[in-house]
Write a protein that holds these residues in place. Structure first.
Motif, PDB file in Angstrom:
ATOM      1  N   SER A 136     -20.171  36.200 -44.830  1.00 37.17           N
ATOM      2  CA  SER A 136     -19.625  36.801 -46.415  1.00 37.17           C
ATOM      3  C   SER A 136     -20.424  38.322 -47.211  1.00 37.17           C
ATOM      4  CB  SER A 136     -20.263  35.766 -47.000  1.00 37.17           C
ATOM      5  OG  SER A 136     -21.811  35.296 -46.342  1.00 37.17           O
ATOM      6  N   ALA A 137     -20.996  38.711 -45.969  1.00 33.92           N
ATOM      7  CA  ALA A 137     -21.674  39.810 -46.815  1.00 33.92           C
ATOM      8  C   ALA A 137     -21.157  41.427 -46.450  1.00 33.92           C
ATOM      9  CB  ALA A 137     -22.992  40.210 -45.971  1.00 33.92           C
ATOM     10  N   HIS A 138     -20.535  40.910 -45.171  1.00 32.29           N
ATOM     11  CA  HIS A 138     -18.941  42.603 -44.977  1.00 32.29           C
ATOM     12  C   HIS A 138     -17.998  42.170 -46.208  1.00 32.29           C
ATOM     13  CE1 HIS A 138     -22.313  42.952 -41.773  1.00 32.29           C
ATOM     14  NE2 HIS A 138     -21.724  43.919 -41.224  1.00 32.29           N
ATOM     15  N   GLY A 139     -17.398  42.968 -46.460  1.00 29.17           N
ATOM     16  CA  GLY A 139     -16.518  43.039 -47.101  1.00 29.17           C
ATOM     17  C   GLY A 139     -16.679  42.233 -48.652  1.00 29.17           C
ATOM     18  N   GLY A 140     -18.007  42.548 -49.249  1.00 29.00           N
ATOM     19  CA  GLY A 140     -18.466  42.028 -50.540  1.00 29.00           C
ATOM     20  C   GLY A 140     -18.642  40.433 -51.465  1.00 29.00           C
ATOM     21  N   PRO A 141     -18.746  40.811 -52.046  1.00 23.43           N
ATOM     22  CA  PRO A 141     -19.111  39.434 -52.460  1.00 23.43           C
ATOM     23  C   PRO A 141     -17.493  38.814 -53.117  1.00 23.43           C
ATOM     24  CG  PRO A 141     -19.633  41.004 -54.525  1.00 23.43           C
ATOM     25  CD  PRO A 141     -19.028  41.409 -53.343  1.00 23.43           C
ATOM     26  N   ASP A 142     -17.306  37.068 -53.234  1.00 22.72           N
ATOM     27  CA  ASP A 142     -16.149  36.134 -53.636  1.00 22.72           C
ATOM     28  C   ASP A 142     -14.933  36.007 -52.220  1.00 22.72           C
ATOM     29  OD1 ASP A 142     -16.625  36.946 -56.273  1.00 22.72           O
ATOM     30  OD2 ASP A 142     -15.669  38.706 -56.991  1.00 22.72           O
ATOM     31  N   GLY A 143     -15.514  36.953 -51.397  1.00 25.21           N
ATOM     32  CA  GLY A 143     -15.182  36.539 -50.022  1.00 25.21           C
ATOM     33  C   GLY A 143     -14.563  34.786 -49.832  1.00 25.21           C
ATOM     34  N   GLU A 144     -13.778  34.342 -49.728  1.00 29.38           N
ATOM     35  CA  GLU A 144     -13.364  33.016 -49.445  1.00 29.38           C
ATOM     36  C   GLU A 144     -13.776  32.058 -48.410  1.00 29.38           C
ATOM     37  OE1 GLU A 144     -10.172  31.640 -52.037  1.00 29.38           O
ATOM     38  OE2 GLU A 144     -11.226  32.367 -53.351  1.00 29.38           O
ATOM     39  N   PHE A 145     -13.752  31.429 -47.754  1.00 28.46           N
ATOM     40  CA  PHE A 145     -13.993  30.941 -47.066  1.00 28.46           C
ATOM     41  C   PHE A 145     -14.033  29.500 -46.902  1.00 28.46           C
ATOM     42  CE2 PHE A 145     -17.478  33.525 -46.854  1.00 28.46           C
ATOM     43  CZ  PHE A 145     -17.307  34.540 -45.619  1.00 28.46           C
ATOM     44  N   VAL A 146     -12.856  28.559 -46.648  1.00 30.10           N
ATOM     45  CA  VAL A 146     -11.703  27.415 -45.916  1.00 30.10           C
ATOM     46  C   VAL A 146     -12.587  26.484 -45.431  1.00 30.10           C
ATOM     47  CG1 VAL A 146      -9.627  26.747 -46.531  1.00 30.10           C
ATOM     48  CG2 VAL A 146      -9.909  28.810 -46.728  1.00 30.10           C
ATOM     49  N   TYR A 147     -12.597  25.251 -45.632  1.00 31.04           N
ATOM     50  CA  TYR A 147     -13.216  24.433 -44.268  1.00 31.04           C
ATOM     51  C   TYR A 147     -12.809  23.321 -45.002  1.00 31.04           C
ATOM     52  CZ  TYR A 147     -16.737  21.906 -46.654  1.00 31.04           C
ATOM     53  OH  TYR A 147     -17.717  21.200 -47.603  1.00 31.04           O
ATOM     54  N   PRO A 192     -25.481  33.327 -49.715  1.00 28.41           N
ATOM     55  CA  PRO A 192     -26.494  34.085 -50.777  1.00 28.41           C
ATOM     56  C   PRO A 192     -26.306  35.682 -50.730  1.00 28.41           C
ATOM     57  CG  PRO A 192     -27.619  32.871 -49.209  1.00 28.41           C
ATOM     58  CD  PRO A 192     -25.665  32.189 -49.208  1.00 28.41           C
ATOM     59  N   ALA A 193     -24.744  35.382 -50.831  1.00 25.43           N
ATOM     60  CA  ALA A 193     -24.097  37.324 -50.289  1.00 25.43           C
ATOM     61  C   ALA A 193     -23.126  36.760 -51.073  1.00 25.43           C
ATOM     62  CB  ALA A 193     -23.613  37.846 -48.952  1.00 25.43           C
ATOM     63  N   GLY A 194     -22.213  36.129 -52.199  1.00 22.17           N
ATOM     64  CA  GLY A 194     -21.586  35.675 -53.118  1.00 22.17           C
ATOM     65  C   GLY A 194     -19.976  35.312 -52.462  1.00 22.17           C
ATOM     66  N   GLY A 195     -20.308  34.855 -50.988  1.00 20.09           N
ATOM     67  CA  GLY A 195     -19.042  33.638 -50.759  1.00 20.09           C
ATOM     68  C   GLY A 195     -18.907  32.856 -51.654  1.00 20.09           C
ATOM     69  N   VAL A 196     -17.632  32.402 -51.857  1.00 20.75           N
ATOM     70  CA  VAL A 196     -17.345  30.933 -51.946  1.00 20.75           C
ATOM     71  C   VAL A 196     -16.464  30.171 -51.324  1.00 20.75           C
ATOM     72  CG1 VAL A 196     -15.794  30.617 -53.522  1.00 20.75           C
ATOM     73  CG2 VAL A 196     -15.898  32.833 -54.332  1.00 20.75           C
ATOM     74  N   VAL A 197     -16.811  28.810 -51.293  1.00 21.85           N
ATOM     75  CA  VAL A 197     -16.781  27.627 -50.436  1.00 21.85           C
ATOM     76  C   VAL A 197     -15.505  26.711 -50.572  1.00 21.85           C
ATOM     77  CG1 VAL A 197     -17.540  26.238 -49.438  1.00 21.85           C
ATOM     78  CG2 VAL A 197     -19.128  27.417 -49.537  1.00 21.85           C
ATOM     79  N   VAL A 198     -13.910  27.253 -50.018  1.00 24.59           N
ATOM     80  CA  VAL A 198     -12.902  25.709 -50.505  1.00 24.59           C
ATOM     81  C   VAL A 198     -12.670  24.521 -49.412  1.00 24.59           C
ATOM     82  CG1 VAL A 198     -10.539  26.075 -50.602  1.00 24.59           C
ATOM     83  CG2 VAL A 198     -12.430  28.568 -51.233  1.00 24.59           C
ATOM     84  N   GLY A 199     -13.114  23.849 -50.007  1.00 29.26           N
ATOM     85  CA  GLY A 199     -12.657  22.733 -49.600  1.00 29.26           C
ATOM     86  C   GLY A 199     -11.403  22.375 -49.183  1.00 29.26           C
ATOM     87  N   VAL A 200     -10.739  22.070 -48.204  1.00 27.23           N
ATOM     88  CA  VAL A 200      -9.790  21.438 -47.988  1.00 27.23           C
ATOM     89  C   VAL A 200     -10.038  19.526 -48.174  1.00 27.23           C
ATOM     90  CG1 VAL A 200      -7.538  21.360 -47.272  1.00 27.23           C
ATOM     91  CG2 VAL A 200      -8.529  23.253 -47.363  1.00 27.23           C
ATOM     92  N   THR A 223      -9.679  35.242 -48.247  1.00 26.20           N
ATOM     93  CA  THR A 223      -9.640  34.615 -47.438  1.00 26.20           C
ATOM     94  C   THR A 223     -10.814  35.670 -46.128  1.00 26.20           C
ATOM     95  OG1 THR A 223      -8.351  33.294 -47.325  1.00 26.20           O
ATOM     96  CG2 THR A 223      -9.943  33.252 -45.809  1.00 26.20           C
ATOM     97  N   ARG A 224     -12.041  35.359 -46.142  1.00 30.31           N
ATOM     98  CA  ARG A 224     -13.237  35.742 -45.433  1.00 30.31           C
ATOM     99  C   ARG A 224     -12.410  35.202 -43.559  1.00 30.31           C
ATOM    100  NH1 ARG A 224     -16.855  39.283 -46.587  1.00 30.31           N
ATOM    101  NH2 ARG A 224     -15.622  39.399 -49.275  1.00 30.31           N
ATOM    102  N   ALA A 225     -12.987  33.929 -43.791  1.00 32.38           N
ATOM    103  CA  ALA A 225     -12.061  33.199 -42.165  1.00 32.38           C
ATOM    104  C   ALA A 225     -12.476  31.978 -43.073  1.00 32.38           C
ATOM    105  CB  ALA A 225     -13.592  32.724 -41.742  1.00 32.38           C
TER     106      ALA A 225
END
Length: 365
Positions: A100-111, A125-133, A154-156
């Motif tokens: 989440s810290a690498h690539g700037g804020p608002d990176g999305e994490f899908v789970y 803490p680093a501005g990551g956004v959680v996307v729940g499926v 999407t970051r991961a």
């Protein structure tokens, strides 16, 4: 610590505190509760691991040395992967924070939701956004829906297989194909903490995709089937660049690991019959639970983990409180599956007590 988030710690400590402060509300077993909340291996670690710990107790004043290389080499041989792609440690939360810290804020994490949240909890803490499926109707990872949420932000994608809390697994080929395709668009992190509870784990692991150079990372832990939860040791198989970046930050370095964890994990891998024996014991106990659910016509998942997941027909909090009053601690609630209950597999005598208590709570068949 693997597969234990803040909410589970809060639930466990709160219930324990209530039992101690209000003994009238609890059974006489409250001071020695039956712990069926954290998916531990109650049968204990390999005797070889215990002996390795005993042998190395005299070296506690020294930082790890060859022990780190020893475990890395053992994992490399087992996984048929280059040592530089192995990052030692319980690294899910660190991995989430790093990505989440690498690539700037608002990176999305899908789970998959509900699900284990150690990695996605760490991105905020680093501005990551959680996307729940949501899980599919079988309470499995909904692979097409997960793939459909990947975009330029999407970051991961984070998958647990077998899933926690449902214990379900996906079809072997469908899962591998889906991971391979998603990895062409983003990093896919596959948490295989419970995979060795499945009899065909060698066919189910996607470690081969890491070997083939796909943008896939695989997490494993010694906290579950290997019975080393208190030593907090695991490892990540990662693409070369990601592994190098994590190591450059000191992740998996000797000063962040302890000698007893390393030698116990190495000895565990060398004990060829240990995993199969634990798997057999857990399978037998899990099937006894499933038989109860069949008899009561209760909906439950086809769990392959060291836990069961079932629809109690009443709020999970109500079931948890009733069991806690009898000195039985179970897993936390899993919204939006508010009536579903996760119970870890304990020792046979513990499971018998818990099944009797659960049977009393369930409506008659």
């Amino acid at each position: 610590m693997a597969h234990l988030d803040r909410r589970e710690w809060l639930l466990l400590t709160t219930v324990a505190a209530l039992n101690l402060v209000h003994p009238a509300m609890a059974s006489t077993s409250s001071h020695n509760p039956i712990r069926l909340a954290l998916n531990e291996n109650p049968f204990g670690p390999s005797p070889q691991a215990v002996e390795a710990i005993r042998t190395h107790l005299a070296g506690l004043s020294r930082y790890p040395g060859d022990e780190l290389t020893g475990l890395t080499d053992a994992i490399a041989a087992r996984e048929d992967i280059r040592p530089e792609q192995i990052v030692l440690g319980e690294n899910l939360d660190v991995l989430g924070l790093y990505l989440s810290a690498h690539g700037g804020p608002d990176g999305e994490f899908v789970y998959s939701e509900p699900g284990y949240t150690a990695l996605v909890d760490a991105v905020a803490p680093a501005g990551g956004v959680v996307v729940g499926v949501p899980l599919n109707h079988r309470l499995e990872n909904d692979l097409p829906a997960l793939a459909g949420r990947i975009n330029s932000h999407t970051r991961a994608v984070y998958l647990v297989n077998p899933h926690n809390p449902s214990g379900t697994v996906s079809d072997i080929k469908e899962f591998a194909d889906a991971v391979r395709e998603m990895a062409k668009r983003t990093l896919v992190i596959v948490d295989e903490a419970y995979l060795e509870f499945t009899p065909d784990f060698e066919q189910r692991t996607v470690a081969g995709l890491v070997r083939d150079g796909a943008n896939v990372a695989v997490f494993r832990t010694f906290s579950k089937i290997y019975g080393l939860a208190s030593l907090a040791i695991g490892y990540t198989l990662a693409p070369k660049e990601l592994a190098a970046s994590l190591k450059q930050m000191g992740i998996g370095a000797f000063f962040g690991l302890n000698r007893l964890s390393l030698v116990a994990a190495t000895a565990s891998l060398a004990d060829a019959g240990y995993v199969a024996s634990i798997r057999d014991k857990v399978t037998a106990e899990r099937e006894a639970w499933h038989q109860l659910f069949r008899e009561r016509k209760v909906r439950f998942t086809n769990s392959y983990g060291n836990f069961v997941f079932f629809d109690a027909g009443q709020p999970q909090q109500k079931v948890a409180a009733a069991l806690a009053a009898q000195g039985i601690l179970i897993g936390r609630a899993q919204p939006p599956l508010d009536n579903w209950v996760r119970i870890s597999i304990g020792l046979p005598e513990e499971n018998a007590i818990a099944r009797k208590a659960v049977a009393d709570l369930l409506a008659p068949a």
